[in-house]
Structure formats: C-alpha cells, structure tokens
Design an enzyme around this catalytic site. Sequence first.
Site, PDB file in Angstrom:
ATOM      1  N   PRO A  27     -23.014 -12.377 -42.757  1.00 43.28           N
ATOM      2  CA  PRO A  27     -23.041 -11.667 -41.464  1.00 43.28           C
ATOM      3  C   PRO A  27     -21.674 -11.361 -40.864  1.00 43.28           C
ATOM      4  CG  PRO A  27     -24.058 -13.855 -41.258  1.00 43.28           C
ATOM      5  CD  PRO A  27     -23.637 -13.702 -42.667  1.00 43.28           C
ATOM      6  N   GLU A  28     -20.626 -11.942 -41.391  1.00 39.35           N
ATOM      7  CA  GLU A  28     -19.309 -11.715 -40.776  1.00 39.35           C
ATOM      8  C   GLU A  28     -18.825 -10.292 -41.014  1.00 39.35           C
ATOM      9  OE1 GLU A  28     -18.219 -13.568 -38.674  1.00 39.35           O
ATOM     10  OE2 GLU A  28     -19.047 -15.552 -39.126  1.00 39.35           O
ATOM     11  N   PHE A  30     -15.982  -6.887 -40.718  1.00 37.99           N
ATOM     12  CA  PHE A  30     -14.756  -6.415 -41.366  1.00 37.99           C
ATOM     13  C   PHE A  30     -13.507  -7.175 -40.881  1.00 37.99           C
ATOM     14  CE2 PHE A  30     -11.709  -2.577 -41.599  1.00 37.99           C
ATOM     15  CZ  PHE A  30     -11.426  -2.791 -42.936  1.00 37.99           C
ATOM     16  N   ASN A  31     -13.399  -7.345 -39.574  1.00 36.72           N
ATOM     17  CA  ASN A  31     -12.127  -7.832 -39.037  1.00 36.72           C
ATOM     18  C   ASN A  31     -11.959  -9.333 -39.101  1.00 36.72           C
ATOM     19  OD1 ASN A  31     -10.577  -5.405 -38.228  1.00 36.72           O
ATOM     20  ND2 ASN A  31     -12.554  -4.956 -37.281  1.00 36.72           N
ATOM     21  N   HIS A 266     -10.760  -0.158 -26.648  1.00 31.91           N
ATOM     22  CA  HIS A 266     -11.778  -0.573 -27.621  1.00 31.91           C
ATOM     23  C   HIS A 266     -12.937  -1.174 -26.850  1.00 31.91           C
ATOM     24  CE1 HIS A 266     -13.719  -3.530 -30.491  1.00 31.91           C
ATOM     25  NE2 HIS A 266     -14.167  -2.328 -30.790  1.00 31.91           N
ATOM     26  N   ARG A 268     -16.418  -2.616 -27.347  1.00 29.15           N
ATOM     27  CA  ARG A 268     -17.409  -3.123 -28.309  1.00 29.15           C
ATOM     28  C   ARG A 268     -18.754  -3.175 -27.619  1.00 29.15           C
ATOM     29  NH1 ARG A 268     -20.194  -4.997 -31.988  1.00 29.15           N
ATOM     30  NH2 ARG A 268     -19.570  -6.688 -33.420  1.00 29.15           N
ATOM     31  N   THR A 362     -12.872  -9.464 -32.855  1.00 27.70           N
ATOM     32  CA  THR A 362     -11.790  -9.481 -33.839  1.00 27.70           C
ATOM     33  C   THR A 362     -11.289  -8.056 -34.106  1.00 27.70           C
ATOM     34  OG1 THR A 362     -13.403  -9.450 -35.639  1.00 27.70           O
ATOM     35  CG2 THR A 362     -12.543 -11.601 -35.007  1.00 27.70           C
ATOM     36  N   PHE A 363     -12.128  -7.058 -33.814  1.00 23.49           N
ATOM     37  CA  PHE A 363     -11.701  -5.658 -33.925  1.00 23.49           C
ATOM     38  C   PHE A 363     -10.545  -5.414 -32.949  1.00 23.49           C
ATOM     39  CE2 PHE A 363     -13.187  -1.347 -35.272  1.00 23.49           C
ATOM     40  CZ  PHE A 363     -12.386  -0.566 -34.452  1.00 23.49           C
TER      41      PHE A 363
HETATM   42  C1  LIG Z   1     -19.083 -12.700 -33.126  1.00 25.97           C
HETATM   43  C2  LIG Z   1     -18.779 -11.888 -34.355  1.00 25.97           C
HETATM   44  O1  LIG Z   1     -18.327 -10.617 -33.939  1.00 25.97           O
HETATM   45  C3  LIG Z   1     -17.950  -9.742 -34.935  1.00 25.97           C
HETATM   46  O2  LIG Z   1     -17.580  -8.492 -34.408  1.00 25.97           O
HETATM   47  P1  LIG Z   1     -16.087  -8.112 -34.008  1.00 25.97           P
HETATM   48  O3  LIG Z   1     -15.306  -9.358 -33.927  1.00 25.97           O
HETATM   49  O4  LIG Z   1     -16.121  -7.238 -32.812  1.00 25.97           O
HETATM   50  O5  LIG Z   1     -15.495  -7.139 -35.124  1.00 25.97           O
HETATM   51  P2  LIG Z   1     -15.912  -6.848 -36.625  1.00 25.97           P
HETATM   52  O6  LIG Z   1     -16.072  -8.100 -37.337  1.00 25.97           O
HETATM   53  O7  LIG Z   1     -14.988  -5.905 -37.200  1.00 25.97           O
HETATM   54  O8  LIG Z   1     -17.324  -6.157 -36.515  1.00 25.97           O
HETATM   55  C4  LIG Z   1     -17.545  -5.035 -35.787  1.00 25.97           C
HETATM   56  C5  LIG Z   1     -17.813  -3.840 -36.682  1.00 25.97           C
HETATM   57  O9  LIG Z   1     -18.482  -2.875 -35.894  1.00 25.97           O
HETATM   58  C6  LIG Z   1     -17.902  -1.617 -36.047  1.00 25.97           C
HETATM   59  N1  LIG Z   1     -17.115  -1.296 -34.839  1.00 25.97           N
HETATM   60  C7  LIG Z   1     -16.942  -2.039 -33.730  1.00 25.97           C
HETATM   61  N2  LIG Z   1     -16.186  -1.397 -32.833  1.00 25.97           N
HETATM   62  C8  LIG Z   1     -15.847  -0.222 -33.391  1.00 25.97           C
HETATM   63  C9  LIG Z   1     -15.054   0.887 -32.967  1.00 25.97           C
HETATM   64  O10 LIG Z   1     -14.495   0.915 -31.879  1.00 25.97           O
HETATM   65  N3  LIG Z   1     -14.915   1.911 -33.843  1.00 25.97           N
HETATM   66  C10 LIG Z   1     -15.506   1.907 -35.057  1.00 25.97           C
HETATM   67  N4  LIG Z   1     -15.294   2.950 -35.854  1.00 25.97           N
HETATM   68  N5  LIG Z   1     -16.270   0.891 -35.490  1.00 25.97           N
HETATM   69  C11 LIG Z   1     -16.437  -0.161 -34.667  1.00 25.97           C
HETATM   70  C12 LIG Z   1     -16.963  -1.717 -37.245  1.00 25.97           C
HETATM   71  O11 LIG Z   1     -17.682  -1.474 -38.423  1.00 25.97           O
HETATM   72  C13 LIG Z   1     -16.546  -3.178 -37.184  1.00 25.97           C
HETATM   73  O12 LIG Z   1     -16.082  -3.616 -38.395  1.00 25.97           O
HETATM   74  C14 LIG Z   1     -19.116  -9.533 -35.871  1.00 25.97           C
HETATM   75  O13 LIG Z   1     -18.729  -8.755 -36.970  1.00 25.97           O
HETATM   76  C15 LIG Z   1     -19.635 -10.818 -36.407  1.00 25.97           C
HETATM   77  O14 LIG Z   1     -20.792 -10.555 -37.133  1.00 25.97           O
HETATM   78  C16 LIG Z   1     -19.960 -11.776 -35.298  1.00 25.97           C
HETATM   79  O15 LIG Z   1     -21.091 -11.290 -34.597  1.00 25.97           O
END
Ligand SMILES: C[C@@H]1O[C@H](OP(=O)(O)OP(=O)(O)OC[C@H]2O[C@@H](n3cnc4c(=O)[nH]c(N)nc43)[C@H](O)[C@@H]2O)[C@@H](O)[C@H](O)[C@@H]1O
Length: 403
Positions: A27-28, A30-31, A266, A268, A362-363
């Site tokens: 479930p984790e 990209f970032n 950003h 989210r 983490t984004f």
């Molecule tokens: C608490 C954790 O938070 C984590 O989210 P978090 O850190 O925001 O950040 P990420 O781990 O990157 O997951 C968010 C994903 O959502 C999409 N996404 C989010 N914001 C944007 C945006 O502004 N632009 C675009 N193009 N895509 C976005 C993108 O695919 C990104 O990799 C989750 O991945 C884990 O599963 C867990 O829930």
Amino acid sequence: MIHCFEALETRLAGAACRYLLYDVNPPEGFNLRRDVYIRMASLLKTLRKEGDWVLVLPPWGRLYHWQSPDIHQVRIPWGEFFSVTSLQAKIPVIEYEEFIAESGGPFIDQILVLQSYAEGWTDGKWEEKVDERPCIERLMYSKDKQNYYRGWFWGYEETRALNVTCLSAQGHASILAPFLQNNLSATSVMLDRAETVLHDHYAGKDYWDTRRSMVFAKHLRIIGDEFRAKYLNSTDKQDQTPYNEDWTQMKNRLGSAKGGPYLGVHLRRKDFIWGHREDVPSLNGAVKKIQSLMKKHKLQQVFVATDADEEELAKLKRMLPEMVRYEPTWEDLELLKDGGVAIIDQWICAHARFFIGTSVSTFSFRIHEEREILGFDPKTTYNRFCGDDENECEQPTHWKIVY
Ligand SMILES: C[C@@H]1O[C@H](OP(=O)(O)OP(=O)(O)OC[C@H]2O[C@@H](n3cnc4c(=O)[nH]c(N)nc43)[C@H](O)[C@@H]2O)[C@@H](O)[C@H](O)[C@@H]1O
C-alpha cells in the site's frame, strides 16, 4: 560507476558479485518508496565494506494511487523516472532486467521478509536488534509444483525465489549488514518490507548525497521547464535556480534561489481527506489560504498540484479560476505514466517563489527537499495548510541540506 560484472580487475580476481534486492509494503506510495531507496543505499554502502554488492532497483508499478485507466503501469524501470547514471554516481545500482541478464536467470536465492518483534519493545526499552524468527504475518509467497516460491516480483511472472524466511529487525538499515554478510551465502538477497528499517542517519551528509543523486529523468525536467516558461513566466535564469546535470557539482547557496513568479501548492486529497481529517483543509479553507498567500507575496499566479477527483477539481476551478495546472493529454499520460506526471508536478512546485504543501504528505516532503537542493530560503518552503479547525498549526521541520 563500474559495477562488479564490468570491472575487469574483479573478474580476474574471481570475486563474485552479490545482489541486494528489496521491496516495500504494497500500500505504500511513490514518495515513501523514494525514501526507502535512501535507507537501502546506506545499507548497500555498509555492505560494500566487505564485499562487492550491487543494489537492484525494484521496478515501479501496481501502486495504489496510480489509477489512470488503460495505461500499462507495471515493470517500469527506474530510468523512466530518474537518471540512473546519477544514482550510480553514489552507489552501484542496476535495473531489475540487468539483474536477470547478469545473474543468469529470473531466480532470487533468498528472500528475507522483515518484520517487527512479536513481543514489541522489551521492558519498553528501545534497542537495535536483528533475529531470524518465525513469520508473524501470512507470507505473500506460495510454493509452485517445483517447490520454488512465487510472488508478486513487480509483475515478472517468471521470477521465483529459492528460499523465503522472516527476520525480525528493529533499528537502522545498516544493522542488517552483519546478518547478510555472515549468515548467508546467497548471491542474491531480497529484503521484503524494507520500510521496516530506519535511516542510518536521517538528514545527515550521506542521506543528502543519496537524495541529491535521485535526479529526475531529463525528459520530465524538460517538460516541467517548458511548462514553467510557457505558462508561469519562469526560467532558471530569471528565477536564479541554476541546475547542474551533475549533482556532485551542484551546490546552490541556501537563500540564493528566487523562484518563478507564482505560488506553488500541493493539495493532497483522496485518502487524505478522511485519513487526516484534522490537519487537511476543506476546499474552501484551502482556497482562502491560497488567496491570502498570493496577496501577501504579491503573486498573480498559482500552480496547483493535486490528486483531487473530478468533482473536487471542478469545484476548485470555480473557486480559483486563476489556478494553473499541468494537465497531460491521454497520449502524454501513456508516455509519462502517473509517476512521471507526479514528478512534473513536483518539479514545477519546487521552482515556485513560495510553496505550501499538505501535512505529513511524503509528496510534499520530497518537494521540500528539491527546493532545499535548489537553494530556496527555508521560509518559502516549509509551509503547510492547517485543518479548518486549527487556528495555527505546527509547520514542517526544516531539514537543512548537508554537503
Ligand atoms: C499515509 C500514507 O500517505 C501516502 O501518501 P503521500 O505521502 O501523500 O504521497 P505518495 O506516497 O506519493 O502517494 C500519493 C500518490 O498520489 C498521487 N498524488 C498525490 N498528490 C499528487 C499531485 O499533486 N499530483 C499528482 N500528479 N499526483 C499526486 C501520486 O501518484 C502520489 O504518488 C500514501 O501513499 C500511503 O499509502 C499512506 O496512505
């Protein structure tokens, strides 16, 4: 950097290459995965003190958030998102397909599934330790007719593992090194649930070196730069954000970057709306904050990166008509994939005069780091939206870059 199979000296000496592979809890996103790479890079560095280890880059794909329909999003090599030569300037890494070719087949000798200790911390005391233990959770691997283990393996259906065991680990990544060096003879070892171990030294020099080596792939930077120039009147020259292809030569003074004449946001949404109810604003709350920041910093334009769904996006457009977004066509998306679009969004936010992100995302954290590398004043970077019911909220920590 030359890795062991290419090094003539090594081949003459007959030294064998050892491969470290890893994967992260499905479930984790990209970032967080980008953060786990840094932990594995420091483990690899420790391992290399006593052997010729190479890190195998786990292909990207099947991520929960990458939901764009009809796009093939598995078995994506790192080279589509990052400059692999830049990574190699820090540690020896190879793509998974190179591993298959070099190691002579799609087999991984040993999988160690990392887990915590069933009994938790003993006497409430934190200590760093590693022990082979029975598996606590049901394994995500099953035996085939030949007694080899099948698993997800990033969508490589022919890959098998010869052995799978569990390892309870508590501590920083390099505590695994003695176990890998002394207890195993396997040539290829995969750590599953690699996020279980922590950073060797979070935000230290080695952390930042590895982080700086994670240079975005050139085509994604070019697309982001062209978008900045065309829609946001933003160029490196005007904005004082010089970029060097060679990260080892890049050292922008903190506070030297001016940034493009726009607010970077950003925002989210999706799972964060219900998962972080207290510290994520409503759309109304976010728009109010955006407008007040634009006024305060005398900015006429705002670039918004968001994962908001269609309905929320339509609302946002109504409330904030001046908003600029990077909106790929279907053909662009097919080429860049959700990961590439995320990077372009991050790249554009990283070049804004002022940035505000979302709490604990983490984004947003990866944007902070990118801005730190570009040389922005921390005051313009470490900002986040507060929840609607918070008058003031704790702002993100400044992790100062170390060279
Ligand atoms: C608490 C954790 O938070 C984590 O989210 P978090 O850190 O925001 O950040 P990420 O781990 O990157 O997951 C968010 C994903 O959502 C999409 N996404 C989010 N914001 C944007 C945006 O502004 N632009 C675009 N193009 N895509 C976005 C993108 O695919 C990104 O990799 C989750 O991945 C884990 O599963 C867990 O829930």
